[in-house]
Design a protein around this motif. Structure first.
Motif, PDB file in Angstrom:
ATOM      1  N   VAL A   4     -15.421   4.718  -0.080  1.00 47.84           N
ATOM      2  CA  VAL A   4     -14.831   4.437   1.241  1.00 47.84           C
ATOM      3  C   VAL A   4     -15.328   3.080   1.726  1.00 47.84           C
ATOM      4  CG1 VAL A   4     -14.966   5.079   3.667  1.00 47.84           C
ATOM      5  CG2 VAL A   4     -14.573   6.830   1.896  1.00 47.84           C
ATOM      6  N   GLN A   7     -14.085   0.457  -1.341  1.00 46.77           N
ATOM      7  CA  GLN A   7     -12.708   0.499  -1.894  1.00 46.77           C
ATOM      8  C   GLN A   7     -11.726   0.206  -0.753  1.00 46.77           C
ATOM      9  OE1 GLN A   7     -12.513   0.966  -5.197  1.00 46.77           O
ATOM     10  NE2 GLN A   7     -10.522   0.054  -4.633  1.00 46.77           N
ATOM     11  N   LEU A   8     -11.422  -1.088  -0.526  1.00 45.99           N
ATOM     12  CA  LEU A   8     -10.518  -1.416   0.607  1.00 45.99           C
ATOM     13  C   LEU A   8      -9.117  -0.811   0.387  1.00 45.99           C
ATOM     14  CD1 LEU A   8     -11.054  -5.062   1.831  1.00 45.99           C
ATOM     15  CD2 LEU A   8     -11.557  -2.877   2.909  1.00 45.99           C
ATOM     16  N   SER A   9      -8.557  -0.324   1.440  1.00 45.66           N
ATOM     17  CA  SER A   9      -7.137   0.119   1.308  1.00 45.66           C
ATOM     18  C   SER A   9      -6.487  -0.046   2.667  1.00 45.66           C
ATOM     19  CB  SER A   9      -7.099   1.616   0.929  1.00 45.66           C
ATOM     20  OG  SER A   9      -7.421   2.331   2.152  1.00 45.66           O
ATOM     21  N   THR A  10      -5.236   0.193   2.704  1.00 44.51           N
ATOM     22  CA  THR A  10      -4.504  -0.033   3.978  1.00 44.51           C
ATOM     23  C   THR A  10      -5.184   0.751   5.100  1.00 44.51           C
ATOM     24  OG1 THR A  10      -3.154   1.806   3.224  1.00 44.51           O
ATOM     25  CG2 THR A  10      -2.233  -0.417   2.967  1.00 44.51           C
ATOM     26  N   SER A  11      -5.751   1.890   4.719  1.00 42.12           N
ATOM     27  CA  SER A  11      -6.304   2.738   5.796  1.00 42.12           C
ATOM     28  C   SER A  11      -7.396   2.003   6.553  1.00 42.12           C
ATOM     29  CB  SER A  11      -6.889   4.007   5.174  1.00 42.12           C
ATOM     30  OG  SER A  11      -6.036   4.455   4.131  1.00 42.12           O
ATOM     31  N   HIS A  12      -8.130   1.207   5.821  1.00 45.29           N
ATOM     32  CA  HIS A  12      -9.232   0.511   6.526  1.00 45.29           C
ATOM     33  C   HIS A  12      -8.666  -0.351   7.639  1.00 45.29           C
ATOM     34  CE1 HIS A  12     -11.283   1.777   2.888  1.00 45.29           C
ATOM     35  NE2 HIS A  12     -12.418   1.467   3.481  1.00 45.29           N
ATOM     36  N   PHE A  13      -7.667  -1.126   7.219  1.00 46.08           N
ATOM     37  CA  PHE A  13      -7.138  -2.073   8.223  1.00 46.08           C
ATOM     38  C   PHE A  13      -6.505  -1.302   9.380  1.00 46.08           C
ATOM     39  CE2 PHE A  13      -7.873  -6.068   6.243  1.00 46.08           C
ATOM     40  CZ  PHE A  13      -8.026  -5.774   4.907  1.00 46.08           C
TER      41      PHE A  13
ATOM     42  N   PHE D  81     -14.607  -7.702   4.840  1.00 48.31           N
ATOM     43  CA  PHE D  81     -13.852  -6.867   5.795  1.00 48.31           C
ATOM     44  C   PHE D  81     -14.798  -6.230   6.807  1.00 48.31           C
ATOM     45  CE2 PHE D  81     -10.863  -4.062   7.609  1.00 48.31           C
ATOM     46  CZ  PHE D  81     -11.517  -2.858   7.813  1.00 48.31           C
ATOM     47  N   PHE D 184      -3.547   7.284   9.865  1.00 48.87           N
ATOM     48  CA  PHE D 184      -3.523   6.070   9.039  1.00 48.87           C
ATOM     49  C   PHE D 184      -4.308   6.305   7.751  1.00 48.87           C
ATOM     50  CE2 PHE D 184      -2.865   3.345  13.052  1.00 48.87           C
ATOM     51  CZ  PHE D 184      -1.522   3.677  13.003  1.00 48.87           C
ATOM     52  N   TRP D 185      -5.284   7.180   7.855  1.00 49.89           N
ATOM     53  CA  TRP D 185      -6.115   7.382   6.685  1.00 49.89           C
ATOM     54  C   TRP D 185      -5.263   7.882   5.509  1.00 49.89           C
ATOM     55  CZ3 TRP D 185     -10.531   5.211   6.594  1.00 49.89           C
ATOM     56  CH2 TRP D 185     -11.396   5.432   5.482  1.00 49.89           C
ATOM     57  N   ASP D 189      -1.665   4.505  -0.239  1.00 50.85           N
ATOM     58  CA  ASP D 189      -2.654   3.453  -0.509  1.00 50.85           C
ATOM     59  C   ASP D 189      -2.026   2.361  -1.389  1.00 50.85           C
ATOM     60  OD1 ASP D 189      -4.753   1.994  -0.718  1.00 50.85           O
ATOM     61  OD2 ASP D 189      -5.950   3.306  -1.995  1.00 50.85           O
ATOM     62  N   LEU D 193      -3.781  -4.478  -1.897  1.00 48.66           N
ATOM     63  CA  LEU D 193      -3.573  -5.017  -0.551  1.00 48.66           C
ATOM     64  C   LEU D 193      -4.222  -6.391  -0.416  1.00 48.66           C
ATOM     65  CD1 LEU D 193      -2.352  -4.052   2.152  1.00 48.66           C
ATOM     66  CD2 LEU D 193      -4.672  -3.481   2.885  1.00 48.66           C
TER      67      LEU D 193
END
Lengths: 106, 577, 773, 276
Positions: A4, A7-13, D81, D184-185, D189, D193
């Motif tokens: 988590v 592992q960046l994914s759209t959910s993070h943003f 990030f 959103f979670w 995926d 990205l």
């Protein structure tokens, strides 16, 4: 837990934009100073922008950027007019406490 | 069918008159009144023309004018007249000139606007009576309401605002529900045939499933019950009458109340026969209660106008009873009673107007012993009162007699018809009681109030207003045959439409064969307009409507009503010896 | 008026009605401008013309037909179809007229007596301010009465029926400036209206079941029904009683209302408020007899229901005796005569009730003459006594107004039933008819009971009539000096009709001689034209032995003489000592009788007061409170309160509005994302069931994955939104549905137990072509 | 002011430590940065506006990439990030909590710069520039200008009038935030990205000024012009509102009890701004 974090994914943003939006709402709600309220609105707008761009990226579609541009422009206009109002109100009432500005009630 | 230009001109004339009036300068009141009177007289002459070209032996709609209006919605500006509506049209055009003449000296302030409102009202009424398109009917229904609101609201008595608002709210409530039902029918017809139209002749063929019919019928019935006024919905009438100026209450009682029953005949019953068959006992019960209740309460009134208002409630109860007999004498009696009620009650209100112009009061206690001072008025007032009480030889009796006779012999349409009619017939006694009570309080007895000592009798204008009314009352009473003959074919067609749709048992949305213009003319129904681009989506109400149909069996009271045609000796023409 | 030799079916009978109607129209419309004499002329002229026309019709055309019918020809009748009145559906009512022996008797009575009364009125109403109105109404009344009698169907009779009711209302309340008179008029009209209500129901009942309203049609269909012994007659609407019972009863109620029988007689005594000629014409000779005429005319209907005939006879008899008793204690000359009319009408109804239609009509005929005469004489007495009607204040007028006295003397003899006079013969016929009456289902003693009551009433009648005679004419005058001086005989126009009527009272008796020793009964023969058809079945009149007839006549004569004697003894010169003692001894009875048994007060208490109370109650409670305040203004109040509540929420605090917006957003988000999956199962024939999953319409719907588990083992048995699965056996099965959202990958699950149709067994056996419904 | 900065620093350190500490070997391959992608090739999915998905013919790669298997990205992006999101969130919290408006504005500027960085991570380079230029630059300057204009110390920053409403909204916000995050979670995926993997061929100019500019001036020309008008109107509006003469001396807002209204009005009239 580890993927988590790393592992960046759209959910993070999207999660980030959700958090930012929530903070913006809290600010708009709890602060008395009209300026801070305006700033919180700016925050909410930016949260929206982040989500837009994330999905643009997800769908490989640049129209999201166009939309983000529009949002920024409108935000600018909104800020300008908002501040003008705040100035006018301040000039009339020497204060900008939102909870005492209830003249529009009637 | 010829002369299709006639009905639109009949409708346009009052509007042209109204426009002309707008040009007349405000202070020229007499000239304005003259223009209005002439317009209404010309309209009356044109309506006589309608009567001349109307062939009484033909059942279908005549002088039909079928112009396209809003093609996108499938709305056609369709007017037509048949046996049922011809007399109501003539009644309207006959009453309006009389009323304008009677209001000559009564209305002092804003005369021009009053006359314009009246002419628009006349146009609305004529339009509604002749409309053969549901959309046109609804528009005219609302066009009628607005001027009436102004007439009561501006030129009324003290509590006029309350009365006019109450009047409008009551009618509006009903008509909005009706609008919903109209759209439902429109959509359903469009979906089954692909042709979206408001044309009544086509819509008559539509048979809705039972639950849909119940809801739509209730919506229509409420709108018209308020207008009739049936028992529980009548409280707007006394207020509206008391506060309205004389001319207002004459037109309100003379014509506007007729729309309730006309609506039932023209729309509610043919479109939803099963529902009307199912609700017949309740509506008849309300009508009969209305007769007795109206008469009783009228007896307890101190204000003359209120007394006459309640008498209207009682009289129209007879019309409803006759209508629901569903046989020729009953329905013809009902229509005839409507026309005669129009004449007699207008006469009563005009008489009260004459007294009000002189004494500016409506309380019974203020009058007494006027016969000596006003013999001519006494004679007119007596004839009109007796006509209203249903004295044989005058118009009231024929209508009531036929309605009672029809209702009595309509065993199938109304369960327990005999008892209900007996109770309704008691209305004949109660009618005599309160009308003679009023007449005696006003005319007989010694002159107690000194203002009555030097009260003047009716002048020439007022007499000219009364003479046509009295002639009408006598003529209708002595020789009603031509009037009944003109209604006969249309009424029989109405009954046959009702019975064929009733006999059709299927509980789904479909077209009943043998109804509508095609059946009459025999050629297949070609869709008059091309369907709009894409049919509107299913209104949510439909799913809700269909759901209860599955679980709740239709509320038949135990025995499933006989499927056969309601027999009875007087059911069909010519079946009796 | 030349006798119009036209065919019997097109005789212009309508002119008999139109002539008086024309006179009425002229008088009412322009009468006020005409001179008094012209008004008189028009009024009397039109009635005279009607009389002559009727005479020419009866003598000229009907009599030959009657003679032919005597020798086996068709029933004598003249018909005239004026025009069609109502034509609606299968109902057809013609404005048609029928002249047959019965209606001939009636129209002759009406026109002849009517004409005499018109002449009398010219004198009586000489100085009345509104002659045109009076004579207009009188003519209108005559026209309506003629219409009633000549009508060929029930509705036309109904027009005449209510027409006469209206005229009596107008004439009773003629001097309307006195509240009491106006009330009397209204009372008369309303009680008549109650009767008309019954009449109307009778017509409706007959039409609804028999389908005809005119007499011929009714008679034909009834005969057909009787012939076919239809269920209508045995037990109408399951009541065990015949249809004609109900129709007859209702019609009889109408007759009671019009002819003032118990319980609807209360209006007649009050009707004396009108001018005396009006009472003579309407409340003695013509209108009140309409009821008897109706029963006689519809005799064929009443004969089919002996029960109603029994009721009629009973009511008639009781009314007769009650009215006679009340007559004892009346002190107003007109009231005495009014009660005497009610009593005599009771006689007629008793006769008609017992089936003696001829006797009833004959008594009606003779009664019209002497009762009208009595009223007119009373009028001239009042005229002489300065319009005072208190008989206690009169007396000793024998010498002062000789002509009136002489005619009054004759009338009293006639009404008492002394031999040569008309009253004796007609009353005797009734007594005979009652005595021998024996209708089906009637107990034997009933006829004799009626006879006994009537005989006693005859005695009472003689008594109170002669009491009146002695109080008014015999002894010394009890009036004060002023009135005594101005007592004078009435002018010729008034005494003339009195004399003519007196002659009638003397001679008419011989028309209906009893059937002893071959004496010709012209009246019965004449009426056999109408009653002949169904008369024979009832009246054993002919075979009453001469012996009984003579004894009955003797008894009748004896009772008359006893009555007169008693009156002479008590009142020969004013209310004597014997009367005082009697009044003291019978004080309570006397008070009761004097106040007419408190019937009016009873009605007032039982009907009128509660009616007013109910009306006020209904208006105040139901209309004002229940509908107006509760529903109409109530909705107004509700909307206002909700409005005020909503307004308080808008207090100008920007952040409060923001909260509202926020709640909205939250609502939308949560609603959009948490819809539950649903599915419907329908039998697909046999044990197979068709499952259709509903995944909603959100953004995630189109990519959604749908998985089914039918066997409950957790494994996915089928995928897809529309699946058909056949179960091994019927009964209940657990079905789980898993839906994975297309967008948010949210998985929702629904577990539901469905029952597979148990009836599957034989369906499985039958070839499973699957009756998919 | 000081406590705010300290809190920000602390958050940053904590993240740094957590990141390093948890870098044990995850279930996936070892922690080298550059890890060859298994199977190579990417299955591109294009979703057009109407929401129905169709597969774009695979770009000339050797085999369709298995969408579900997470492609390991460099830890650097993740680290960046977390850093920037910390800045953004910290700045945002500062903005709404600081008593002093100037600090709030400055922290807002920090947030915007953080957001610009996030944009850059999403390859929205043009927008990142715009963000810095327009938002941080222009709008924040505006705010600073106005804050300086009305710099009145606030006694009590938080408005607790109508507490029930506020508590209710607090609950609503928490639910909203939680709901958004959980939703959103689970969004589909896309491992690439923050990768430039498909930034080739027609997507070469994705996110760059050229790409966005091309888009704006062809497909979305009309909205672009419309926005310019909106801005114009906003300018005029602001001018009119803020201009001294036009400010009608609105009736002074009723002061809370105890403060005589007269004084308030006097104060305004007294120290009217010198004409700009």
């Amino acid at each position: 837990m580890s993927n988590v974090l790393w592992q960046l994914s759209t959910s993070h943003f999207l999660a980030l934009s959700a958090v930012l939006f929530t903070i913006g709402v809290a600010g708009a709600l709890f602060r008395r100073n009209a300026l801070i309220v305006l700033m919180s609105i700016e925050l909410m707008l930016n949260a929206g922008n982040i989500a837009i761009l994330t999905f643009a990226r997800l769908h490989h579609d640049q129209s999201g950027h166009g939309l983000a541009m529009m949002v920024i422009a409108v935000a600018a206009a909104e800020a300008a007019v908002g501040l003008a109002i705040v100035v006018a109100v301040f000039r009339a009432t020497r204060h900008v406490n939102v909870d005492r500005l209830t003249a529009l009630k009637h | 069918m010829g002369h299709s230009w006639l009905l639109p001109t009949l409708l346009a004339l009052p509007l042209v008159g109204a426009l002309l009036l707008m040009l007349v300068p405000r202070e020229e009141t007499t000239f304005a009144k003259g223009v209005a009177l002439v317009t209404s007289l010309v309209t009356f002459v044109v309506s006589l023309l309608v009567w001349k070209w109307f062939t009484p032996t033909e059942a279908g709609y005549q002088l039909v004018c079928n112009a396209s209006w809003i093609d996108a919605l499938g709305v056609r500006f369709k007017l037509g007249v048949d046996g049922i509506s011809i007399w109501l049209v003539l009644l309207t055009t006959f009453l309006v000139p009389l009323v304008l003449l009677s209001a000559w000296s009564a209305i002092q302030k804003k005369v021009k606007e009053f006359l314009i409102a009246f002419l628009i009202l006349e146009a609305g009424m004529l339009g509604a009576f002749t409309a053969l398109d549901l959309f046109v009917f609804y528009v005219m229904w609302e066009v009628m309401l607005v001027p009436m609101y102004f007439i009561i609201g501006v030129w009324g008595g003290e509590r006029r605002i309350y009365a006019s608002i109450k009047f409008v709210l009551f009618t509006m409530l009903g008509s909005l529900l009706m609008l919903v039902a109209i759209f439902y029918v429109y959509v359903k017809y469009g979906q089954t045939t692909g042709v979206y139209t408001f044309d009544l002749e086509l819509l008559y063929a539509l048979q809705l499933p039972r639950s849909a019919q119940y809801y739509c019928f209730l919506a229509f019935a409420l709108a018209f019950a308020i207008k009739v006024p049936l028992f529980p919905f009548h409280t707007w009438l006394p207020d509206a009458h008391v506060e309205a100026p004389t001319s207002g209450s004459v037109i309100l009682a003379g014509v506007l109340l007729k729309f309730g029953i006309y609506g039932f005949i023209r729309l509610a019953i043919p479109l939803f026969p099963h529902a009307s068959y199912q609700f017949a006992p309740y509506i008849v019960a309300l009508a009969v209660i209305g007769i007795v209740y109206g008469a009783l309460v009228a007896f307890a009134q101190q204000d003359v106008k209120k007394l006459i208002a309640y008498s209207s409630v009682s009289h129209l109860g007879f019309c409803m009873l006759g209508l629901y007999a569903m046989n020729a004498p009953g329905i013809e009696g009902s229509i005839f009673a409507m026309v005669s009620h129009g004449l007699t009650t207008s006469g009563l209100f005009l008489a009260i107007g004459v007294l009000y112009d002189r004494r500016h009061t409506r309380q019974l206690a203020d009058f007494g012993g006027l016969w000596a001072k006003m013999p001519v008025f006494a004679a007119c007032f007596l004839i009109v009162t007796l006509g209203s009480a249903g004295l044989p030889g005058l118009s009231g009796f024929v209508g009531e007699f036929l309605a009672l006779l029809g209702a009595f012999s309509a065993g199938d349409a109304i369960p327990g018809a005999g008892i209900w009619t007996a109770v309704a017939a008691s209305g004949v006694i109660l009618g005599a009681v309160y009308l003679l009570y009023m007449f005696q309080k006003v005319m007989f007895g010694p002159i107690t109030n000194d203002q009555n000592r030097h009260i003047t009798d009716m002048n020439a204008r007022e007499v000219t207003v009364f003479v046509p009314l009295l002639l009408g009352i006598f003529f209708l009473g002595i020789y009603p045959k031509p009037f009944l003959a003109a209604m006969e074919p249309a009424v029989l067609k109405f009954v046959s439409v009702y019975q064929t749709k009733l006999a059709d048992e299927a509980n789904t949305v479909h077209l009943v064969s043998g109804i509508g213009p095609a059946a009459a003319a025999g050629e297949p129904t070609e869709p008059p307009t091309e369907p709009p681009t894409e049919p509107p989506t299913e209104p949510p109400t439909d799913r809700a409507l269909r759901a209860p149909a599955e679980q709740a069996a239709p509320p038949t009271d135990g025995v499933l009503r006989g499927r056969g045609l309601p027999a009875g000796p007087s059911g069909q023409a010519g079946s009796a010896p | 008026m030349p006798t119009l030799a036209t065919s019997p079916t097109d005789w212009p009978l309508h002119w008999i009605v139109l002539l008086p109607l024309l006179g009425a129209a002229i008088n009412l419309l322009v009468g006020r401008k005409l001179a008094r004499r012209t008004v008189h002329l028009i009024a009397c002229g039109s009635v005279l013309a009607a009389l002559l026309l009727s005479l020419s019709a009866v003598v000229g055309s009907l009599y030959p037909l009657w003679k032919a019918s005597q020798t086996g020809g068709a029933a004598p009748e003249l018909r005239d179809l004026f025009y069609t009145w109502i034509q609606s559906g299968s109902l057809r009512v013609e404005m048609a007229f029928l002249l047959d022996p019965l209606s001939a008797v009636m129209i002759l009575t009406i026109t002849f007596v009517g004409f005499l009364i018109h002449v009398y009125s010219t004198g009586y109403m000489a100085h009345d301010p509104r002659p045109a109105a009076y004579f207009g109404y009188l003519n209108l009344f005559t026209a309506a009465m003629l219409l009633l009698v000549l009508g060929d169907s029930l509705p036309v009779m109904f027009i005449g029926w209510e027409g006469v009711g209206l005229c009596s209302y107008l004439l009773i309340g003629f001097w309307f400036d006195k509240e009491k008179y106006a009330n009397a008029g209204r009372k008369a009209f309303i009680v008549n209206r109650i009767g008309d209500f019954g009449f109307l129901l009778g017509i409706l009942l007959l039409y609804a079941n028999v389908g005809a309203v005119d007499y011929a049609g009714l008679e034909a269909s009834l005969a057909q029904l009787v012939g076919a012994n239809s269920p209508l007659l045995t037990s109408y609407a399951g009541t065990g009683l015949s249809l004609t019972f109900f129709a007859g009863l209702f019609l009889f109620v109408g007759a009671c209302g019009k002819s003032a029988q118990i319980p609807l007689y209360v209006w007649l005594p009050d009707a004396m408020a009108g001018p005396t000629p009006v009472s003579a014409l309407i409340h003695a000779a013509t209108m009140v007899t309409a009821g008897v005429y109706m029963v006689a005319r519809l005799g064929f209907l009443f004969l089919t229901t002996p029960e109603v005939m029994m009721i009629i006879a009973a009511v008639g008899a009781t009314t007769a005796i009650v009215a006679a008793v009340i007559g004892f204690a009346q002190t107003d000359i007109k009231k005495v005569l009014a009660y005497s009319t009610v009593s005599q009408l009771g006689f007629m109804f008793a006769a008609v009730g017992c089936g003696a239609f001829t006797a009833g009509v004959f008594h009606l005929f003779t009664h019209a003459f002497f009762k009208a005469g009595l009223f007119l004489a009373a009028g001239s007495v009042m005229h002489a006594m300065g319009d005072r009607t208190e008989i206690m204040g009169m007396g000793g007028l024998r010498k002062k107004i000789p002509i009136t006295h002489a005619t009054f003397f004759i009338y009293c003899l006639a009404i008492a039933g002394v031999v040569p006079f008309a009253g004796f013969f007609s009353k005797d016929e009734i007594l005979l008819g009652a005595y021998v009456a024996q209708l089906p289902y009637w107990p034997e003693w009933f006829g004799r009971a009626i006879w006994a009551v009537l005989a006693v009433t005859a005695l009472f009648t003689a008594f109170y009539m002669w009491r009146l005679y002695f109080l008014v004419f015999a002894g010394e005058s009890r009036a004060d000096e002023a009135t005594q001086r101005q007592i004078h005989e009435s002018p010729a126009t008034m005494t003339g009709p009195l004399v003519v009527l007196a002659i009638g009272a003397v001679l008419l008796g011989f028309l209906g001689l009893p059937h002893i020793g071959g004496l010709p009964n012209a009246f019965a023969a004449w009426l056999s034209g109408t009653f002949g058809a169904w008369q024979g079945t009832v009246l054993p009149e002919a075979h009453a032995s001469t012996g009984t007839t003579i004894t009955l006549m003797a008894i009748a004569l004896a009772s008359a003489l006893i009555g007169i004697g008693a009156a002479w003894a008590l009142y020969r010169n004013g209310p004597g000592a014997l009367v005082q003692r009697l009044v003291v001894v019978l004080a309570p009875l006397h008070r009761w009788v004097a106040n007419k048994f408190y019937v009016d007060e009873l009605y007032d208490l039982l009907i009128i007061r509660p009616f007013r109370l109910l009306a006020k109650l209904l208006f105040a409670v139901v209309d004002r409170v229940f509908i107006d305040t509760l529903f109409v203004n109530g909705t107004g109040w509700v909307t206002r309160t909700f409005g005020r509540l909503a307004r308080r929420a808008q207090n100008g605090d920007v952040q409060r509005y923001f909260v509202a917006m926020l709640l909205g957003v939250v609502g939308i988000v949560s609603f959009a994302t948490c819809g539950k999956p649903r599915f419907e199962a329908t039998t697909a024939g046999g044990t197979a069931m068709r499952f259709v999953a509903d995944v909603g319409a959100g953004p995630g719907a189109n990519g959604a994955k749908v998985e089914w588990d039918f066997t409950g083992d957790g494994k996915i048995d089928a995928t897809g939104a529309d699946v058909t699965w056949s179960f091994p056996a019927p009964g209940s099965h657990a079905v789980t549905l898993r839906v994975e959202d297309g967008l948010f990958r949210e998985v929702k699950q629904l577990k539901r137990v469905i029952t597979v149709a148990a009836v599957v067994l034989e369906a499985a056996a039958a070839p499973a072509e699957g009756a998919v419904n | 002011m000081r406590t705010g900065a300290a809190a920000l620093l602390l958050v940053g350190v904590v993240l740094l430590v957590a990141g390093v500490a948890s870098a044990q070997p995850g279930p996936g391959p070892t922690a080298q940065i550059a890890v060859p992608r298994p199977g190579g090739g990417v299955q591109l999915l294009r979703i057009d506006g109407a929401g129905n998905v169709d597969a774009v013919p695979a770009v000339a790669t050797d085999a369709p990439d298995d969408m579900s298997a997470p492609a390991p990205t460099g830890k650097g992006a993740a680290f960046a990030f977390w850093l920037f999101s910390a800045i953004v969130v910290g700045g945002a919290i500062f903005t709404i909590t600081r008593r002093n408006a100037v600090t709030a504005v400055m922290s807002l500027v920090g947030t915007f710069i953080g957001i610009a960085a996030i944009y850059a991570m999403l390859f929205a380079h043009f927008l990142a520039a715009i963000q810095v230029l327009v938002y941080a630059g222009a709008i924040m300057v505006l705010f600073v200008f106005v804050v300086m204009l009305l710099n009145k110390e606030e006694e009590e920053p938080f408005a607790f009038r109508g507490v029930i409403g506020k508590v209710l909204s607090l609950g609503a916000i928490a639910y909203l935030g939680f709901r958004l995050i959980t939703l959103f979670w689970r969004v589909k995926d896309d491992p690439t990205l923050t990768e430039a993997a498909w930034q080739t061929g027609e997507f070469a100019a994705y996110g760059t000024t050229k790409g966005v500019g091309q888009l704006l001036f062809t497909d979305y020309l009309f909205p672009f012009e419309a926005v310019s008008i909106v801005l114009l109107v906003a300018v005029i509006g602001a001018l009119v509102l803020a201009h001294p003469e036009h400010v009608t001396a609105g009736e002074p807002e009723p002061e809370p009890a105890g403060k005589p209204p007269g004084a308030g009005a006097g104060a305004v009239a007294g120290e009217a701004e010198p004409h700009v």
